[in-house]
Write a protein that holds these residues in place. Structure first.
Motif, PDB file in Angstrom:
ATOM      1  N   ILE A 213      -0.819   4.445 -11.235  1.00 38.85           N
ATOM      2  CA  ILE A 213      -1.284   4.780  -9.885  1.00 38.85           C
ATOM      3  C   ILE A 213      -1.764   3.497  -9.206  1.00 38.85           C
ATOM      4  CG2 ILE A 213      -1.914   7.140 -10.515  1.00 38.85           C
ATOM      5  CD1 ILE A 213      -4.813   6.255 -10.790  1.00 38.85           C
ATOM      6  N   PRO A 214      -2.000   3.503  -7.878  1.00 31.93           N
ATOM      7  CA  PRO A 214      -2.480   2.293  -7.200  1.00 31.93           C
ATOM      8  C   PRO A 214      -3.758   1.737  -7.830  1.00 31.93           C
ATOM      9  CG  PRO A 214      -1.820   3.932  -5.594  1.00 31.93           C
ATOM     10  CD  PRO A 214      -1.771   4.614  -6.940  1.00 31.93           C
ATOM     11  N   GLY A 215      -4.023   0.481  -7.588  1.00 29.69           N
ATOM     12  CA  GLY A 215      -5.187  -0.178  -8.181  1.00 29.69           C
ATOM     13  C   GLY A 215      -6.472   0.165  -7.469  1.00 29.69           C
ATOM     14  N   TYR A 216      -6.880   1.409  -7.573  1.00 21.20           N
ATOM     15  CA  TYR A 216      -8.104   1.866  -6.905  1.00 21.20           C
ATOM     16  C   TYR A 216      -9.335   1.161  -7.486  1.00 21.20           C
ATOM     17  CZ  TYR A 216      -5.152   5.766  -5.341  1.00 21.20           C
ATOM     18  OH  TYR A 216      -4.153   6.533  -4.799  1.00 21.20           O
ATOM     19  N   SER A 217     -10.350   1.038  -6.642  1.00 21.12           N
ATOM     20  CA  SER A 217     -11.601   0.412  -7.068  1.00 21.12           C
ATOM     21  C   SER A 217     -12.596   1.465  -7.549  1.00 21.12           C
ATOM     22  CB  SER A 217     -12.227  -0.355  -5.899  1.00 21.12           C
ATOM     23  OG  SER A 217     -12.639   0.549  -4.882  1.00 21.12           O
ATOM     24  N   ALA A 218     -13.641   0.992  -8.228  1.00 23.05           N
ATOM     25  CA  ALA A 218     -14.720   1.895  -8.646  1.00 23.05           C
ATOM     26  C   ALA A 218     -15.383   2.520  -7.420  1.00 23.05           C
ATOM     27  CB  ALA A 218     -15.744   1.129  -9.478  1.00 23.05           C
ATOM     28  N   GLN A 219     -15.491   1.767  -6.326  1.00 29.73           N
ATOM     29  CA  GLN A 219     -16.086   2.305  -5.108  1.00 29.73           C
ATOM     30  C   GLN A 219     -15.260   3.468  -4.567  1.00 29.73           C
ATOM     31  OE1 GLN A 219     -19.050   1.430  -3.591  1.00 29.73           O
ATOM     32  NE2 GLN A 219     -18.671   3.178  -2.244  1.00 29.73           N
TER      33      GLN A 219
ATOM     34  N   GLN B 160       0.836  -1.200   0.000  1.00 30.52           N
ATOM     35  CA  GLN B 160       0.000   0.000   0.000  1.00 30.52           C
ATOM     36  C   GLN B 160       0.874   1.255   0.000  1.00 30.52           C
ATOM     37  OE1 GLN B 160      -2.999   0.148   3.106  1.00 30.52           O
ATOM     38  NE2 GLN B 160      -3.176   2.362   2.943  1.00 30.52           N
ATOM     39  N   ARG B 161       1.929   1.258   0.810  1.00 30.57           N
ATOM     40  CA  ARG B 161       2.824   2.415   0.862  1.00 30.57           C
ATOM     41  C   ARG B 161       3.543   2.642  -0.465  1.00 30.57           C
ATOM     42  NH1 ARG B 161       3.325   0.981   6.354  1.00 30.57           N
ATOM     43  NH2 ARG B 161       4.821  -0.679   5.903  1.00 30.57           N
ATOM     44  N   GLN B 162       3.782   1.533  -1.201  1.00 23.96           N
ATOM     45  CA  GLN B 162       4.435   1.641  -2.505  1.00 23.96           C
ATOM     46  C   GLN B 162       3.446   1.969  -3.620  1.00 23.96           C
ATOM     47  OE1 GLN B 162       6.734  -2.001  -3.180  1.00 23.96           O
ATOM     48  NE2 GLN B 162       7.209  -2.075  -0.985  1.00 23.96           N
ATOM     49  N   HIS B 163       2.169   2.181  -3.251  1.00 24.45           N
ATOM     50  CA  HIS B 163       1.106   2.494  -4.207  1.00 24.45           C
ATOM     51  C   HIS B 163       0.849   1.347  -5.186  1.00 24.45           C
ATOM     52  CE1 HIS B 163       1.037   6.474  -2.578  1.00 24.45           C
ATOM     53  NE2 HIS B 163       2.246   6.767  -3.028  1.00 24.45           N
TER      54      HIS B 163
ATOM     55  N   SER C 184     -10.940   6.981  -0.600  1.00 19.48           N
ATOM     56  CA  SER C 184     -11.060   7.939  -1.684  1.00 19.48           C
ATOM     57  C   SER C 184      -9.723   8.008  -2.400  1.00 19.48           C
ATOM     58  CB  SER C 184     -11.452   9.319  -1.159  1.00 19.48           C
ATOM     59  OG  SER C 184     -10.391   9.854  -0.397  1.00 19.48           O
ATOM     60  N   ILE C 185      -9.686   8.724  -3.494  1.00 12.09           N
ATOM     61  CA  ILE C 185      -8.483   8.786  -4.325  1.00 12.09           C
ATOM     62  C   ILE C 185      -7.927  10.197  -4.302  1.00 12.09           C
ATOM     63  CG2 ILE C 185      -7.554   8.379  -6.636  1.00 12.09           C
ATOM     64  CD1 ILE C 185      -9.893   6.531  -7.182  1.00 12.09           C
ATOM     65  N   PRO C 186      -6.622  10.380  -4.066  1.00 14.00           N
ATOM     66  CA  PRO C 186      -6.044  11.730  -4.138  1.00 14.00           C
ATOM     67  C   PRO C 186      -6.379  12.378  -5.471  1.00 14.00           C
ATOM     68  CG  PRO C 186      -4.436  10.165  -3.293  1.00 14.00           C
ATOM     69  CD  PRO C 186      -5.618   9.352  -3.760  1.00 14.00           C
ATOM     70  N   VAL C 187      -6.674  13.669  -5.426  1.00 17.69           N
ATOM     71  CA  VAL C 187      -7.189  14.335  -6.610  1.00 17.69           C
ATOM     72  C   VAL C 187      -6.191  14.310  -7.768  1.00 17.69           C
ATOM     73  CG1 VAL C 187      -6.445  16.641  -5.917  1.00 17.69           C
ATOM     74  CG2 VAL C 187      -8.458  16.383  -7.365  1.00 17.69           C
ATOM     75  N   GLU C 188      -4.885  14.311  -7.455  1.00 12.57           N
ATOM     76  CA  GLU C 188      -3.910  14.253  -8.549  1.00 12.57           C
ATOM     77  C   GLU C 188      -3.916  12.899  -9.243  1.00 12.57           C
ATOM     78  OE1 GLU C 188      -1.472  13.649  -4.691  1.00 12.57           O
ATOM     79  OE2 GLU C 188      -3.266  14.712  -5.370  1.00 12.57           O
ATOM     80  N   HIS C 189      -4.310  11.829  -8.500  1.00 16.67           N
ATOM     81  CA  HIS C 189      -4.427  10.512  -9.110  1.00 16.67           C
ATOM     82  C   HIS C 189      -5.697  10.415  -9.960  1.00 16.67           C
ATOM     83  CE1 HIS C 189      -1.555   8.218  -6.159  1.00 16.67           C
ATOM     84  NE2 HIS C 189      -0.949   9.161  -6.873  1.00 16.67           N
ATOM     85  N   VAL C 190      -6.757  11.087  -9.519  1.00 11.73           N
ATOM     86  CA  VAL C 190      -7.978  11.143 -10.336  1.00 11.73           C
ATOM     87  C   VAL C 190      -7.654  11.794 -11.676  1.00 11.73           C
ATOM     88  CG1 VAL C 190     -10.301  12.098 -10.528  1.00 11.73           C
ATOM     89  CG2 VAL C 190      -9.507  11.195  -8.347  1.00 11.73           C
ATOM     90  N   ASP C 191      -6.920  12.873 -11.618  1.00  8.89           N
ATOM     91  CA  ASP C 191      -6.528  13.591 -12.833  1.00  8.89           C
ATOM     92  C   ASP C 191      -5.761  12.669 -13.779  1.00  8.89           C
ATOM     93  OD1 ASP C 191      -6.143  16.156 -14.290  1.00  8.89           O
ATOM     94  OD2 ASP C 191      -4.038  15.782 -13.852  1.00  8.89           O
ATOM     95  N   THR C 192      -4.803  11.933 -13.230  1.00 14.41           N
ATOM     96  CA  THR C 192      -3.988  11.020 -14.044  1.00 14.41           C
ATOM     97  C   THR C 192      -4.833   9.895 -14.624  1.00 14.41           C
ATOM     98  OG1 THR C 192      -2.142  11.483 -12.551  1.00 14.41           O
ATOM     99  CG2 THR C 192      -1.884   9.624 -14.042  1.00 14.41           C
ATOM    100  N   LEU C 193      -5.791   9.401 -13.839  1.00 12.15           N
ATOM    101  CA  LEU C 193      -6.681   8.333 -14.318  1.00 12.15           C
ATOM    102  C   LEU C 193      -7.481   8.799 -15.525  1.00 12.15           C
ATOM    103  CD1 LEU C 193      -8.117   5.562 -13.963  1.00 12.15           C
ATOM    104  CD2 LEU C 193      -9.713   6.727 -12.407  1.00 12.15           C
TER     105      LEU C 193
END
Length: 314
Positions: free
Chosen positions: A235-241, A66-69, A123-132
């Motif tokens: 970026i980390p493997g964020y979920s749709a949730q 998790q720390r390594q994203h 939740s997802i950091p806003v800079e990661h949302v941007d990259t997604l």
């Protein structure tokens, strides 16, 4: 069946079939099986032979990822929750399965900590949302689905069931009647623009989103889209949730109150209060001016692109 060679006959042929009998979904069983097998492979032993040190080492291993994203907070929590459930079942039925008295559910020690972390995470950091969003610009359907998750806070199930007739335009904007919500959900102007761009290019008979065979999407399809584009975005493997949860953080960061936010997400005010994280608000306000897509734009949008004609009924 548990397919790893490390699983004992007792575990694979007796305990596992009994345990998954109460599952209503084969998808849920597959998720548990994968995570249980992953834990055994990490430890190099049968689940019944694992102990406290194995559980602690694996937990540290997941938190390092998790720390390594590499993993998101909710993924770590899901894995531990599933192992906790399976180990707890075995501990409760030790006598019936003749499991050694020393076996314990050592994952229970992490549940309280993870619950506290999930209240702050999810939740997802806003800079990661941007990259997604940048990564998904080549796939208009994926881009639109992500927009509905992030800006409208629809769930994967609600998105999969959408039809064009679920949307309507009124004097004060576009609304969507999604799933079993008691009242229509507001679609912000930027999200409506992305949706209209999608409607200009796609057939809108039947379900709004379909797979390559023209069939209705399922939740796993949306999950695979998230996996594909988070990987592509680096970026980390964020979920749709988690992307959906980020809608609440965005609303709070820009001054929406609990009542307004609760109505947008289709949940109660008591439930929504856990999203009001001060640390995320500070982070968003600091990052906002550095980003391209805090307001979601249609992919490839620019001054030369014509405004799409409105497709919603009012």
């Amino acid at each position: 069946m548990l397919t790893t060679d490390l699983a004992s006959k007792k575990l694979g042929e007796r305990i596992w079939p009994d345990y998954i009998r109460h599952f209503k979904s084969s998808t849920t069983a597959a998720s548990y099986r994968a995570d249980i097998q992953e834990f055994m492979e990490y430890c190099g032993k049968d689940f019944l032979a694992t102990g406290q040190k194995d559980a602690e080492r694996y937990y540290v291993h997941l938190k390092d990822k998790q720390r390594q994203h590499i993993l998101g907070a909710q993924t770590v929590a899901k894995k531990i929750r599933e192992l906790h459930s399976f180990a707890g079942y075995i501990e409760e039925n030790k006598a019936a399965y003749k499991v050694g008295e020393a076996f314990r559910d050592y994952f229970c020690h992490f549940s309280g900590e993870l619950e506290r972390q999930e209240r702050l995470a999810g939740s997802i950091p806003v800079e990661h949302v941007d990259t997604l969003f940048k990564a998904a610009e080549d796939n208009l359907m994926a881009y639109t689905i992500f927009t509905l998750l992030y800006r409208v806070s629809l769930s994967s199930t609600e998105i999969a069931g959408l039809r064009i007739e679920d949307f309507a335009a009124y004097d004060d904007g576009v609304y969507v009647a999604a799933g079993n919500r008691k009242e229509p959900c507001f679609v912000p102007d930027d999200a409506a623009e992305v949706l209209e761009r999608y409607l200009e290019k796609e057939v809108t008979e039947g379900y709004l989103f379909c797979n390559s065979r023209g069939k209705k999407l399922n939740v796993m399809y949306i999950s695979r889209l998230m996996k594909k584009y988070t990987l592509q975005a680096g970026i980390p493997g964020y979920s749709a949730q988690e992307l959906k949860n980020s809608c609440a953080f965005t609303l709070f960061a820009y001054g929406a109150g609990p009542e307004e936010t609760a109505r947008q997400l289709g949940i109660t005010v008591t439930q929504i209060k856990r999203y009001n994280g001060r640390s995320y608000r500070d982070n968003m306000m600091r990052k906002a001016n550095e980003l391209v897509k805090l307001k979601v734009e249609p992919p490839g949008s620019g001054a030369g692109n014509p405004t799409p004609r409105r497709r919603f009924s009012g």
